[in-house]
Each structure stands twice: as structure tokens, then as C-alpha cells.
Design a protein around this motif. Structure first.
Motif, PDB file in Angstrom:
ATOM      1  N   GLN A   4      -5.110  -4.197  -7.121  1.00 22.86           N
ATOM      2  CA  GLN A   4      -3.862  -3.883  -7.809  1.00 22.86           C
ATOM      3  C   GLN A   4      -3.352  -5.067  -8.630  1.00 22.86           C
ATOM      4  O   GLN A   4      -2.736  -4.885  -9.672  1.00 22.86           O
ATOM      5  CB  GLN A   4      -2.796  -3.431  -6.801  1.00 22.86           C
ATOM      6  CG  GLN A   4      -3.097  -2.082  -6.159  1.00 22.86           C
ATOM      7  CD  GLN A   4      -3.211  -0.983  -7.202  1.00 22.86           C
ATOM      8  OE1 GLN A   4      -2.366  -0.849  -8.082  1.00 22.86           O
ATOM      9  NE2 GLN A   4      -4.273  -0.198  -7.106  1.00 22.86           N
TER      10      GLN A   4
ATOM     11  N   LYS B 125      -6.802   4.186   6.126  1.00 26.10           N
ATOM     12  CA  LYS B 125      -6.715   3.657   4.767  1.00 26.10           C
ATOM     13  C   LYS B 125      -5.887   2.380   4.744  1.00 26.10           C
ATOM     14  O   LYS B 125      -6.209   1.421   4.035  1.00 26.10           O
ATOM     15  CB  LYS B 125      -6.088   4.711   3.848  1.00 26.10           C
ATOM     16  CG  LYS B 125      -6.164   4.343   2.358  1.00 26.10           C
ATOM     17  CD  LYS B 125      -7.603   4.248   1.902  1.00 26.10           C
ATOM     18  CE  LYS B 125      -7.725   3.959   0.428  1.00 26.10           C
ATOM     19  NZ  LYS B 125      -9.121   3.710   0.034  1.00 26.10           N
TER      20      LYS B 125
ATOM     21  N   SER C  84       0.830  -1.208   0.000  1.00 29.13           N
ATOM     22  CA  SER C  84       0.000   0.000   0.000  1.00 29.13           C
ATOM     23  C   SER C  84       0.865   1.259   0.000  1.00 29.13           C
ATOM     24  O   SER C  84       0.584   2.215  -0.728  1.00 29.13           O
ATOM     25  CB  SER C  84      -0.924  -0.011   1.223  1.00 29.13           C
ATOM     26  OG  SER C  84      -1.733   1.131   1.256  1.00 29.13           O
TER      27      SER C  84
ATOM     28  N   PHE D 108      -7.092  -4.120  -1.354  1.00 32.02           N
ATOM     29  CA  PHE D 108      -6.221  -3.261  -2.156  1.00 32.02           C
ATOM     30  C   PHE D 108      -5.306  -4.113  -3.039  1.00 32.02           C
ATOM     31  O   PHE D 108      -5.137  -3.834  -4.232  1.00 32.02           O
ATOM     32  CB  PHE D 108      -5.380  -2.362  -1.246  1.00 32.02           C
ATOM     33  CG  PHE D 108      -4.407  -1.481  -1.984  1.00 32.02           C
ATOM     34  CD1 PHE D 108      -4.848  -0.349  -2.663  1.00 32.02           C
ATOM     35  CD2 PHE D 108      -3.058  -1.789  -2.011  1.00 32.02           C
ATOM     36  CE1 PHE D 108      -3.947   0.458  -3.358  1.00 32.02           C
ATOM     37  CE2 PHE D 108      -2.154  -0.978  -2.690  1.00 32.02           C
ATOM     38  CZ  PHE D 108      -2.608   0.139  -3.369  1.00 32.02           C
TER      39      PHE D 108
ATOM     40  N   ASP E 162      -7.095  -1.165   3.484  1.00 33.04           N
ATOM     41  CA  ASP E 162      -6.379  -1.885   2.438  1.00 33.04           C
ATOM     42  C   ASP E 162      -6.081  -3.322   2.837  1.00 33.04           C
ATOM     43  O   ASP E 162      -6.110  -4.229   2.001  1.00 33.04           O
ATOM     44  CB  ASP E 162      -5.047  -1.177   2.124  1.00 33.04           C
ATOM     45  CG  ASP E 162      -5.246   0.113   1.352  1.00 33.04           C
ATOM     46  OD1 ASP E 162      -6.376   0.380   0.912  1.00 33.04           O
ATOM     47  OD2 ASP E 162      -4.261   0.865   1.208  1.00 33.04           O
TER      48      ASP E 162
END
Length: 620
Positions: free
Chosen positions: A152, A48, A35, A148, A52
């Protein structure tokens, strides 16, 4: 620039200091590092980071865990590092040198490749794109948990695929058609709805003089697009097809094929012409009953249910000693499962037990399969690979059972396997098909000779319960003489059925008559397929010279159970070498391993080994 710390996300998340891996920590710590890396130079709040890593399922201890992970990352980076984590208001910011991250180096290399291609330097462009692809060490962020990382992975995977497409497009434009076609074929198998890959492959095949294969690829992809997405090929891909058909295709000028968005509404509505579906029903006749295989049948039925629940292909390999009933089991089970495969059942004898009969060429088997599915002879591709692609394309969104009997090896069957979910392949072989199990996650089943009780039951069903019950001792003698092998028992039962007046004890006496070799009792002049000696001979002929020699030496063992050390003494060879050769006999199902360094074999196999040893002795 020579940086002190380097990071990898194009594969497992890794951290290196001065070229030595420092350890990025446990999976959730890697998720925190990922992250921060993918937002390098920007602050990332604690909340956050928690989101994530855990998404909506963060535990109360999540914030504390993130702080611990950041502390460990700082320790891994070291105090003198040119990469460091800043504490900012409510979160953290990671500072790194731009070329310290493999993703940045990959993007920079891809940009240089695009620049080279724009100037017409295709050689340099292809070289740079190849360098970029070599930076990948597997799936991006492999093993990293959290929403996350999942997001990704998809984004980075698309980058990798686009780079592979560009690299292969350069190879096609350079005229390296054959080389590009091989790589594009593999890429299309992984991404069957990728229209740019399809267009490039069609172009490469056309450039290599394989026009029929190029047209086959188009029809296969067109079928998949229609079946899975409900759309027709894009105008660009249709244009490639039309130009190949008309012979007006100019190389190497390629249209820029775009990949399709299944949610795009403004697509052509017309569907390509297709032939009506054929429903083949090719299974041989099934046995009226299957004795002693209930557990194996349940395993196959469970495999089918699990595959249908997970939308995958079910593949089962059925192995065992010659005469153990592999084909009978496969065909009988296939008949019982036929209603689960309403789009048809295909069957092929691959003749893999040679060498007196050549194993069947997979291309010819595919020719038969494709024609039974409605493909006209003139539309058949030339190569095995292209026929395999067409075969899998036709079976997409169909539920078909494919029975491949008597396979020689995995290479013979790999192009004959269905690819779409809901279908199944049953593969029988005298050899253990390790590669098929490893590469395709096939379920391996090994059929053993029947138990004493099941062998009695088989004879009772074939001879009549009253006749068998009247002479239980004779039945047990026959079962022992036949080695509890279904083929031998069937041979006995057929002879006894034609001699209803003969007592079973007298029949057993005939089989043990002086001067009669053990296997003579189970010979068949009418059909070699029913002759136990001939069946064992087909397995024996598959052995290499060293393995065949040890097989003959085993006939000197006085007991059907033996140890590797005993065989080593008998054969006069090192035990480690004997174990290796015994493993080949296990793979051929002529010997079974019953424990570490301990083995056994069937009495009929032992009798055949003794015959071969005697022949070799006379020849010597």
C-alpha cells in the motif's frame, strides 16, 4: 461533517477522537488498523489480517495477537464513537464515516481539482491539489510493518506523486514557469526516470527563457533511461525536445506525457547520439609514504566497500587543524583507491580557506569537470543547478572518484557530489561540515597531530634512519617544538636535508634561539603553503569578531589543557557564552574538546594566538 473519530494513513497511522490523538498502538496494531481502514466497510478475515501483518512468517500466537489488537482498537474508539469494529463470520469489519479517513478526503479533493481543471479553472485546480498534498505528513503508513503495508505504501506513494505532477502541470499551464521549475527540479532529483516530470521541467525552463537548461535535462534523462532501463525517451518526451530545438514549442499547450513501464516491449529502438567516454585522471602527485594514518585509511576503505555493497555513493569529509595533512591524506588515499574507480578521478581545489583568495564558484568547477568528461563548451548549461544535474547524469552508472580539496562549506560542494552508486567523494575542509554529514550521511574523519612515535617515524623517513637514531633526544625536541604537526615536521625535515653536516641538536637549538618567536622556525619564504604561520592565519581569518577575540584571550592560559570555567574567568565572560564561542573554535579545528567542559590546543596554535593578542594589544 464533524466526525467523532478521524484516522490518518498519509504518514504515520494515527487515530484522533474529538481532535485529540488517542493512540493507534504499537506497530503491528497499526498494521491491523491499516488493513481494516483500507478495506473499510468490507469484512477482513482473521487469516487475512495475519497474512497482512506477518506474511509467511506468522508465529503460532498470531491469531491471538490480532484479537488482542482489535480489542485495544475498540477501546481506543470508545463506545459512543461513530466508528466501530463489527465481528463478522471469521473476521472483522470496520465501519467509518467516509470523510473520517484522510485518504478519502485526499481523493475527494483531487477529484474536485480534476473537475476544475477540465473546465479551465487552473487557479482553483492548483489550489485544491496543493490542499491535497498538504494532507500528507510523510511517507504513507510510515513505520507500519507487514507485506500489506509495503504494498500500500507503493500504491499511495504513486497517488501522491501523480497529485504533485498535476499540481505542477497546472502551475506550468498558468505560466508560473520559474516557480514550477524550482519544484520540478527537486522532484526530478527524487524520481530521475519520471518522464512526465522531465517533460514538465523542460517546459517550465523553456517558458522561463532557460532553453539550454531544458535541453540539458533532456540529455541527462535520456542517458539515465538508456543506462538503467535500456530504452529511449518516449515519443511524447522526444517531441518536447524536438520542438524546443526547433523553436516551434507553443506554451502552454502540453503533450500528455506518460510514465514509462520498463517492461513495455514496444518502445523506439533508436538511441540518442552520445560522445565517447572520457576517463579523467586529475589527482595530484601522492606522497611516497603516509605515516600514522593507518586507522583513518582503513575507515575510508571500509566506507568504499560498504557503499559498493549497498549500491550507494560513498562520501567522506576529512577535517583537522591547518597543517595536519588533510590534502596529503586525501590525495594519497585517492591514489590507493584509484583502481576501484576505473571511470576516472576528478580533483578540484575549492580555495575555501580565503579570504585572500575567493572561494571557487561551483559553476566554474562543474564547467571544468564536465569538459573533462567530454562535454563541449557550447553544450554547457548556464546555471550551477543545471550543470550539477548534467554532472550527476554523466556519472550515472560510472565509478568515479571526486576529490574536493579545501572546501569552505557544504553549499560549495553539494552540486559537485556524484549521485550514482559506485562513485565516491573525498572532501577536505578546515571547518567541520555538519550539514554535509547530516544531509548526505558523509563519514566525518578528523585528522589529529601525529603521535610522538609517528612523528619520530616521519622524521626518520625524511632524514634517514641512521641520522635520526644517532640523536634520539634531539629528534624528540624537534617533534615537541613542531607540535607534532606534519606541516611543521616537513618544514624541519626539508631544512635538515639541505644541511646534512648539521647535528640535529644544533638545529633544535636554532629553533629555540633567544628572540626567535616559536613560529619563525617554521616559516617559508619560498611557498606560503609550507609556512605554518600563514596556514594558521587562513583559519584565523575565517573567524567572526567575537570568536577571534576569545581565541586571542586563550593565549593567557598557562597550560595547553584548560576548562571552560577557566576561560570564562580569564575573558571576563559568562561561562555559557564562552562554551558557545569555544564550539566555533572546535568547528574551525583550532581547539579540541577532550571532555565535558575541558579543552586543549596545539602549541603552535597557542603561539599564533599569542602573536595575535600582542598585535591587538598594540593596536588598542
Amino acid at each position: 461533517m464533524d466526525v467523532g473519530v478521524q484516522f490518518s494513513v498519509l504518514g504515520p497511522v494515527r487515530l484522533h477522537r474529538q481532535g485529540v490523538e488517542a493512540g493507534a498502538g504499537q506497530p503491528r496494531q497499526c498494521a491491523v488498523l491499516a488493513s481494516l481502514l483500507l478495506r473499510a466497510g468490507r469484512p477482513v478475515s482473521l487469516s487475512k489480517l495475519v497474512e497482512d501483518v506477518w506474511g509467511d512468517e506468522a508465529p503460532p500466537s498470531a491469531i491471538g495477537s490480532v484479537r488482542t489488537y482489535v480489542y485495544r482498537l475498540r477501546q481506543a474508539l470508545g463506545e459512543q464513537s461513530d466508528s466501530f469494529v463489527h465481528l463478522v463470520d471469521g473476521g472483522y469489519r470496520l465501519h467509518i464515516q467516509p470523510d473520517a479517513l484522510d485518504l478519502n478526503r485526499f481523493k475527494e479533493t483531487a477529484a474536485r481539482a480534476r473537475q476544475a481543471r477540465s473546465t479551465g479553472d487552473l487557479r482553483s485546480a492548483a489550489r485544491l491539489l496543493t490542499e491535497g498534498l498538504e494532507m500528507w505528513k510523510g511517507v504513507a503508513l510510515a513505520g507500519v510493518p507487514g507485506p500489506f503495508a509495503d504494498q500500500q505504501r507503493s500504491v499511495l506513494g504513486e497517488l501522491r506523486l501523480a497529485c504533485a505532477e498535476e499540481q505542477l502541470a497546472c502551475e506550468v499551464e498558468r505560466g508560473r514557469y520559474a516557480e514550477a521549475a524550482a519544484e520540478l527540479s527537486a522532484l526530478l532529483v527524487e524520481h530521475p526516470l519520471r518522464e512526465r516530470v522531465c517533460g514538465l521541467l523542460m517546459t517550465a525552463l523553456y517558458g522561463a527563457g532557460r532553453q539550454s537548461e531544458a535541453l540539458t535535462i533532456y540529455h541527462t534523462t535520456s542517458h539515465l533511461l538508456r543506462q538503467r532501463l535500456g530504452v529511449s525517451p518516449s515519443p511524447e518526451l522526444q517531441q518536447v525536445h524536438e520542438r524546443i530545438l526547433s523553436g516551434r514549442f507553443e506554451l502552454p499547450h502540453l503533450p500528455h506525457l506518460r510514465d514509462r513501464d520498463p517492461h513495455n516491449a514496444d518502445r523506439p529502438k533508436g538511441a540518442p547520439r552520445t560522445s565517447s567516454r572520457n576517463t579523467p585522471a586529475q589527482l595530484p602527485a601522492a606522497l611516497p609514504s603516509l605515516v600514522g594514518r593507518e586507522r583513518e585509511q582503513e575507515q575510508v576503505e571500509r566506507l568504499v566497500a560498504d557503499a559498493q555493497a549497498s549500491s550507494s555513493v560513498a562520501i567522506c569529509t576529512i577535517g583537522g587543524l591547518a597543517g595536519v595533512g588533510k590534502t596529503a591524506f586525501a590525495t594519497t588515499v585517492a591514489h590507493r583507491l584509484a583502481d576501484r574507480f576505473p571511470d576516472g578521478q576528478l580533483f578540484a581545489d575549492l580555495q575555501g580557506a580565503g579570504p585572500e583568495v575567493e572561494p571557487r564558484d561551483p559553476a566554474l568547477v562543474l564547467e571544468d569537470f564536465l569538459q573533462s568528461l567530454g562535454v563541449r563548451p557550447g553544450d554547457l548549461p548556464e546555471t550551477t543547478q543545471a550543470r550539477g544535474l548534467m554532472f550527476r547524469g554523466l556519472l550515472a552508472n560510472r565509478r568515479v572518484l571526486v576529490v574536493l580539496d579545501n572546501a569552505g562549506n557544504t553549499d560549495q560542494v553539494k552540486h559537485l557530489l556524484p549521485g550514482g552508486p559506485g562513485s565516491m567523494a573525498l572532501v577536505t575542509s578546515r571547518m567541520q561540515l555538519h550539514a554535509l554529514v547530516a544531509a548526505y550521511q558523509a563519514l566525518p574523519l578528523t585528522l589529529m597531530p601525529l603521535s610522538q612515535a609517528d612523528a619520530r617515524s616521519l622524521l626518520a623517513r625524511r632524514l634517514g634512519a641512521a641520522r635520526a637514531a644517532a640523536e634520539p633526544e634531539a629528534v624528540d625536541r624537534i617533534v615537541r617544538l613542531a607540535g607534532q604537526l606534519p606541516l611543521a615536521l616537513a618544514n624541519v625535515a626539508a631544512r635538515a636535508a639541505y644541511r646534512p653536516q648539521l647535528r640535529l641538536a644544533s638545529l633544535a637549538d636554532e629553533y629555540e634561539a633567544p628572540g626567535l618567536r616559536t613560529l619563525d622556525a617554521f616559516a617559508s619564504e619560498e611557498d606560503q603553503a609550507l609556512d605554518v604561520r600563514a596556514s594558521l592565519a587562513r583559519s584565523y581569518r575565517l573567524l567572526d569578531t567575537e570568536t577571534a577575540a576569545l581565541f586571542r584571550d586563550l593565549s593567557g592560559c598557562p597550560d595547553p589543557l584548560f576548562a571552560a570555567s577557566q576561560v570564562a574567568d580569564l575573558a571576563g565572560r559568562p561561562e555559557c557564552r564562552v562554551r558557545k564561542v569555544l564550539s566555533r573554535l572546535i568547528r574551525a579545528h583550532l581547539v579540541s574538546e577532550v571532555g565535558p567542559g575541558r579543552y586543549s590546543w596545539n602549541r603552535l596554535v597557542a603561539a599564533y594566538a599569542a602573536e595575535q593578542a600582542a598585535k591587538a594589544g598594540k593596536a588598542g
